[in-house]
Design a protein around this motif. Sequence first.
Motif, PDB file in Angstrom:
ATOM      1  N   HIS A  35       0.374 -18.368  -3.426  1.00 49.53           N
ATOM      2  CA  HIS A  35       0.999 -17.684  -2.316  1.00 49.53           C
ATOM      3  C   HIS A  35       2.162 -18.525  -1.785  1.00 49.53           C
ATOM      4  N   ASP A  41       2.092  -2.941   6.063  1.00 53.34           N
ATOM      5  CA  ASP A  41       2.145  -4.391   6.214  1.00 53.34           C
ATOM      6  C   ASP A  41       0.941  -5.088   5.574  1.00 53.34           C
ATOM      7  N   ALA A  42       0.167  -4.371   4.766  1.00 54.43           N
ATOM      8  CA  ALA A  42      -1.010  -4.952   4.131  1.00 54.43           C
ATOM      9  C   ALA A  42      -0.606  -5.992   3.094  1.00 54.43           C
ATOM     10  N   ALA A  43      -1.405  -7.058   3.003  1.00 53.65           N
ATOM     11  CA  ALA A  43      -1.136  -8.107   2.026  1.00 53.65           C
ATOM     12  C   ALA A  43      -1.433  -7.613   0.618  1.00 53.65           C
ATOM     13  N   LEU A  44      -0.746  -8.202  -0.362  1.00 54.39           N
ATOM     14  CA  LEU A  44      -1.008  -7.860  -1.754  1.00 54.39           C
ATOM     15  C   LEU A  44      -2.404  -8.334  -2.154  1.00 54.39           C
ATOM     16  N   GLU A  45      -3.018  -7.602  -3.083  1.00 55.04           N
ATOM     17  CA  GLU A  45      -4.356  -7.935  -3.548  1.00 55.04           C
ATOM     18  C   GLU A  45      -4.281  -8.549  -4.940  1.00 55.04           C
ATOM     19  N   PHE A  82      -0.307  -4.044  -5.052  1.00 54.35           N
ATOM     20  CA  PHE A  82      -0.739  -3.251  -3.913  1.00 54.35           C
ATOM     21  C   PHE A  82      -2.140  -2.707  -4.160  1.00 54.35           C
ATOM     22  N   GLY A  83      -2.898  -2.544  -3.083  1.00 55.48           N
ATOM     23  CA  GLY A  83      -4.250  -2.013  -3.187  1.00 55.48           C
ATOM     24  C   GLY A  83      -4.254  -0.502  -3.210  1.00 55.48           C
ATOM     25  N   ASP A  84      -5.329   0.091  -2.771  1.00 56.89           N
ATOM     26  CA  ASP A  84      -5.488   1.542  -2.752  1.00 56.89           C
ATOM     27  C   ASP A  84      -4.470   2.140  -1.793  1.00 56.89           C
ATOM     28  N   THR A 114      -5.723   3.898   1.521  1.00 58.50           N
ATOM     29  CA  THR A 114      -6.328   3.158   2.619  1.00 58.50           C
ATOM     30  C   THR A 114      -5.484   2.002   3.104  1.00 58.50           C
ATOM     31  N   GLY A 115      -4.438   1.651   2.388  1.00 62.77           N
ATOM     32  CA  GLY A 115      -3.596   0.528   2.772  1.00 62.77           C
ATOM     33  C   GLY A 115      -2.637   0.888   3.882  1.00 62.77           C
ATOM     34  N   THR A 116      -1.946  -0.113   4.370  1.00 60.28           N
ATOM     35  CA  THR A 116      -0.929   0.064   5.403  1.00 60.28           C
ATOM     36  C   THR A 116       0.351  -0.597   4.940  1.00 60.28           C
TER      37      THR A 116
END
Length: 333
Positions: free
Chosen positions: A329, A253-257, A244-246, A249-251
Amino acid sequence: LWVRGEGVEHGSVGVLVRGGGLTASRSLSPGDLGDAWTRLALEIEIPPNLGEVLVGVYHRGNGSAWFDDLTVEVNGEDLAVDGALESVVPWPLPMPLLQMMDYELTLDRDVFRTGPSSLRVDCSSVIDEALRAVREAGTLLADVLATQQRLLAIDKVWARQMARLVEQAVEWRALVDNNRDVALAENLTWLANEAYPGRRILAFGHTSHTERIPERMGGYLAQTHGDQYKTISMMTLAGNYLYFGDPRTGTPDAALEAFTIDPQQHIGQFERDLASHADGTDLLFHLEAAAQTESGERWLEAIRSESPRRRPPNTDVVILLREVSPLIHLDDR
């Protein structure tokens, strides 16, 4: 730090210090919170060469919590932190982003200990309503199943477990302390005792959950199943991973980084020592057997001296991977 609460029936309220591999916290349970202000103190030993730390306060559970009069003392000298609680930045858990969704952060100028305001954190009332609803639904299902004569006993068992999974999901959303690991252990025990009795079960999970650590899934399973519960930890020297990102600021449903493994952050001396004996290959290291050898004793001592975030002290087998496979992916397969 001084805290007080209202309507906190589950969860905890506390203070957290984190940075440079250091993590320490102290909390109060609902029974220790009330209308009166309660002092919450945390004393820690500062590691050498520590540059900076993050000091945070948290409310996990229902109801409301207030924080006031934060003070910090280093080696007997007070640090200037006046007004720090007035500029707090919300920092949610990385998975899921629940604290941003279910909690509201405000400055309360009506409730404070010394003034002019305190930091107030309110949990949404929807959480309590959802908990009551799902538990009432579980009770209703149990009553209905008791009257059904045509259903097989195993079908009734599975139906009750499905209802329990829904209840666990809502409990997790409520952020009751440790309920995630409690649920993980509960469900694996149910699979072992009810769904697949007498069978072996291979469960994949993060090492922080699988190790025999108190109040973690592995600790609960070790208490319940004893030596029948075995753990395998994997450590990697190089490569990339998805995470997971920050969280600010993420949501949801945000994609993994994609992140690169940083040897300075992720690799400890214990892993380097193992790698130097692996002849360029991956290595499987049996901790119990290694304890019987002189070199194994040195390695185990290295494990104990490593940072808690880098060591697998409560596992049976360690697998050291020189490099993780390239990231693939699922949509590309």
